[in-house]
Design a protein around this motif. Structure first.
Motif, PDB file in Angstrom:
ATOM      1  N   TYR A 128      -2.118  -2.933  25.138  1.00 43.93           N
ATOM      2  CA  TYR A 128      -1.427  -3.875  26.005  1.00 43.93           C
ATOM      3  C   TYR A 128      -0.882  -3.103  27.191  1.00 43.93           C
ATOM      4  CZ  TYR A 128      -2.044  -6.949  22.197  1.00 43.93           C
ATOM      5  OH  TYR A 128      -2.641  -7.696  21.237  1.00 43.93           O
ATOM      6  N   THR A 129      -1.368  -3.452  28.335  1.00 42.38           N
ATOM      7  CA  THR A 129      -0.900  -2.736  29.511  1.00 42.38           C
ATOM      8  C   THR A 129       0.564  -3.053  29.740  1.00 42.38           C
ATOM      9  OG1 THR A 129      -1.459  -4.489  31.062  1.00 42.38           O
ATOM     10  CG2 THR A 129      -3.203  -2.896  30.547  1.00 42.38           C
ATOM     11  N   PRO A 130       1.266  -2.125  30.318  1.00 44.13           N
ATOM     12  CA  PRO A 130       2.679  -2.383  30.612  1.00 44.13           C
ATOM     13  C   PRO A 130       2.886  -3.609  31.499  1.00 44.13           C
ATOM     14  CG  PRO A 130       2.217  -0.042  30.773  1.00 44.13           C
ATOM     15  CD  PRO A 130       0.893  -0.732  30.575  1.00 44.13           C
ATOM     16  N   VAL A 131       1.974  -3.852  32.414  1.00 38.60           N
ATOM     17  CA  VAL A 131       2.123  -5.007  33.309  1.00 38.60           C
ATOM     18  C   VAL A 131       2.064  -6.308  32.508  1.00 38.60           C
ATOM     19  CG1 VAL A 131       1.075  -6.266  35.234  1.00 38.60           C
ATOM     20  CG2 VAL A 131       1.255  -3.775  35.322  1.00 38.60           C
ATOM     21  N   LEU A 132       1.110  -6.405  31.579  1.00 38.79           N
ATOM     22  CA  LEU A 132       1.017  -7.615  30.755  1.00 38.79           C
ATOM     23  C   LEU A 132       2.227  -7.763  29.843  1.00 38.79           C
ATOM     24  CD1 LEU A 132      -2.767  -7.659  29.770  1.00 38.79           C
ATOM     25  CD2 LEU A 132      -1.578  -9.144  31.398  1.00 38.79           C
ATOM     26  N   ALA A 133       2.692  -6.664  29.293  1.00 37.26           N
ATOM     27  CA  ALA A 133       3.861  -6.717  28.408  1.00 37.26           C
ATOM     28  C   ALA A 133       5.112  -7.131  29.181  1.00 37.26           C
ATOM     29  CB  ALA A 133       4.066  -5.371  27.730  1.00 37.26           C
ATOM     30  N   LEU A 134       5.293  -6.570  30.363  1.00 32.34           N
ATOM     31  CA  LEU A 134       6.425  -6.962  31.194  1.00 32.34           C
ATOM     32  C   LEU A 134       6.322  -8.440  31.572  1.00 32.34           C
ATOM     33  CD1 LEU A 134       9.006  -6.329  32.760  1.00 32.34           C
ATOM     34  CD2 LEU A 134       7.563  -5.496  34.629  1.00 32.34           C
ATOM     35  N   ALA A 135       5.125  -8.885  31.899  1.00 30.44           N
ATOM     36  CA  ALA A 135       4.918 -10.297  32.232  1.00 30.44           C
ATOM     37  C   ALA A 135       5.248 -11.184  31.032  1.00 30.44           C
ATOM     38  CB  ALA A 135       3.477 -10.532  32.686  1.00 30.44           C
ATOM     39  N   ALA A 136       4.892 -10.752  29.836  1.00 28.59           N
ATOM     40  CA  ALA A 136       5.211 -11.527  28.636  1.00 28.59           C
ATOM     41  C   ALA A 136       6.718 -11.615  28.425  1.00 28.59           C
ATOM     42  CB  ALA A 136       4.534 -10.915  27.411  1.00 28.59           C
ATOM     43  N   ASP A 137       7.424 -10.498  28.597  1.00 26.56           N
ATOM     44  CA  ASP A 137       8.885 -10.518  28.477  1.00 26.56           C
ATOM     45  C   ASP A 137       9.517 -11.403  29.543  1.00 26.56           C
ATOM     46  OD1 ASP A 137       9.034  -8.891  26.225  1.00 26.56           O
ATOM     47  OD2 ASP A 137       9.468  -7.063  27.369  1.00 26.56           O
ATOM     48  N   PRO A 184       4.811  -0.497  25.291  1.00 28.05           N
ATOM     49  CA  PRO A 184       5.378  -1.817  25.556  1.00 28.05           C
ATOM     50  C   PRO A 184       5.180  -2.846  24.458  1.00 28.05           C
ATOM     51  CG  PRO A 184       3.378  -1.500  26.829  1.00 28.05           C
ATOM     52  CD  PRO A 184       3.701  -0.187  26.185  1.00 28.05           C
ATOM     53  N   GLY A 185       4.179  -2.684  23.619  1.00 24.50           N
ATOM     54  CA  GLY A 185       3.903  -3.675  22.593  1.00 24.50           C
ATOM     55  C   GLY A 185       4.584  -3.421  21.264  1.00 24.50           C
ATOM     56  N   ALA A 219       0.928  -9.814  18.669  1.00 26.89           N
ATOM     57  CA  ALA A 219      -0.001  -8.911  19.340  1.00 26.89           C
ATOM     58  C   ALA A 219      -0.353  -7.701  18.476  1.00 26.89           C
ATOM     59  CB  ALA A 219       0.594  -8.438  20.666  1.00 26.89           C
ATOM     60  N   LEU A 220       0.556  -7.244  17.654  1.00 25.94           N
ATOM     61  CA  LEU A 220       0.315  -6.039  16.861  1.00 25.94           C
ATOM     62  C   LEU A 220      -0.918  -6.148  15.972  1.00 25.94           C
ATOM     63  CD1 LEU A 220       1.232  -3.213  16.037  1.00 25.94           C
ATOM     64  CD2 LEU A 220       2.739  -4.283  14.355  1.00 25.94           C
ATOM     65  N   PRO A 221      -1.035  -7.159  15.106  1.00 23.22           N
ATOM     66  CA  PRO A 221      -2.245  -7.236  14.278  1.00 23.22           C
ATOM     67  C   PRO A 221      -3.509  -7.500  15.101  1.00 23.22           C
ATOM     68  CG  PRO A 221      -0.755  -9.062  13.775  1.00 23.22           C
ATOM     69  CD  PRO A 221      -0.074  -8.176  14.758  1.00 23.22           C
ATOM     70  N   LEU A 222      -3.389  -8.222  16.198  1.00 21.96           N
ATOM     71  CA  LEU A 222      -4.555  -8.465  17.051  1.00 21.96           C
ATOM     72  C   LEU A 222      -5.044  -7.161  17.666  1.00 21.96           C
ATOM     73  CD1 LEU A 222      -3.462 -11.746  18.861  1.00 21.96           C
ATOM     74  CD2 LEU A 222      -5.049 -11.506  16.936  1.00 21.96           C
ATOM     75  N   SER A 223      -4.105  -6.329  18.075  1.00 23.32           N
ATOM     76  CA  SER A 223      -4.444  -5.038  18.657  1.00 23.32           C
ATOM     77  C   SER A 223      -5.100  -4.130  17.616  1.00 23.32           C
ATOM     78  CB  SER A 223      -3.191  -4.371  19.213  1.00 23.32           C
ATOM     79  OG  SER A 223      -3.480  -3.071  19.644  1.00 23.32           O
ATOM     80  N   ARG A 224      -4.562  -4.132  16.421  1.00 23.95           N
ATOM     81  CA  ARG A 224      -5.141  -3.301  15.347  1.00 23.95           C
ATOM     82  C   ARG A 224      -6.549  -3.768  15.005  1.00 23.95           C
ATOM     83  NH1 ARG A 224       0.287  -2.890  11.729  1.00 23.95           N
ATOM     84  NH2 ARG A 224       1.237  -1.208  12.931  1.00 23.95           N
ATOM     85  N   ARG A 225      -6.728  -5.084  14.939  1.00 21.01           N
ATOM     86  CA  ARG A 225      -8.049  -5.631  14.637  1.00 21.01           C
ATOM     87  C   ARG A 225      -9.059  -5.236  15.719  1.00 21.01           C
ATOM     88  NH1 ARG A 225      -7.345 -11.577  13.753  1.00 21.01           N
ATOM     89  NH2 ARG A 225      -5.560 -10.846  12.593  1.00 21.01           N
ATOM     90  N   LYS A 226      -8.634  -5.310  16.960  1.00 17.27           N
ATOM     91  CA  LYS A 226      -9.517  -4.950  18.072  1.00 17.27           C
ATOM     92  C   LYS A 226      -9.897  -3.474  17.994  1.00 17.27           C
ATOM     93  CE  LYS A 226      -9.741  -4.981  23.106  1.00 17.27           C
ATOM     94  NZ  LYS A 226      -9.017  -5.230  24.339  1.00 17.27           N
TER      95      LYS A 226
END
Length: 125
Positions: free
Chosen positions: A4-13, A61-62, A113-120
């Motif tokens: 998760y890029t920092p930009v996407l994580a910041l946008a999510a927050d 960020p994630g 996002a955590l399990p999705l990231s691990r699965r990817k």
């Protein structure tokens, strides 16, 4: 959790904060004009930015801990005095609702996002 890029994580927050503000303003019928939303959102946005800076959130960020929890905590603790300085109230009930909503959303997107990231990552390996 680097996927998760920092930009996407910041946008999510930031989205979590803005949804909180818009839902609150709609629920209390205090106006949804952009200026009204901005006037209510700025203490939270400023505190969120501070949270990202003091925790160096862009490094991971994630992650829920420590990144998500500390960014959430700084956002809450930082926004309340700013609200008071701007003439807005911060009664205990507001602080509790704010804390719970932002915890659920800011930590929630990370938990999803955590399990999705691990699965990817497992598919790539």
């Amino acid at each position: 959790m680097r996927s998760y890029t920092p930009v996407l994580a910041l946008a999510a927050d930031l989205l979590c904060v803005l949804v909180f503000v818009v839902v609150g303003k709609a629920d209390h019928a205090t106006g949804l004009a952009p200026a009204a939303v901005a006037a209510t959102a700025w203490p939270f946005v400023a505190a969120l930015a501070l949270g990202w800076v003091v925790t160096l959130a862009w490094r991971s960020p994630g992650r829920i801990w420590p990144t998500g929890v500390l960014v959430w905590a700084v956002t809450i603790v930082g926004a309340m005095p700013l609200r008071l300085l701007s003439g807005e109230g911060a009664p205990l009930s507001f602080v509790l609702v704010t804390s719970l909503f932002l915890a659920a959303t800011m930590l929630g997107w990370r938990a999803v996002a955590l399990p999705l990231s691990r699965r990817k990552r497992q598919k790539v390996s």
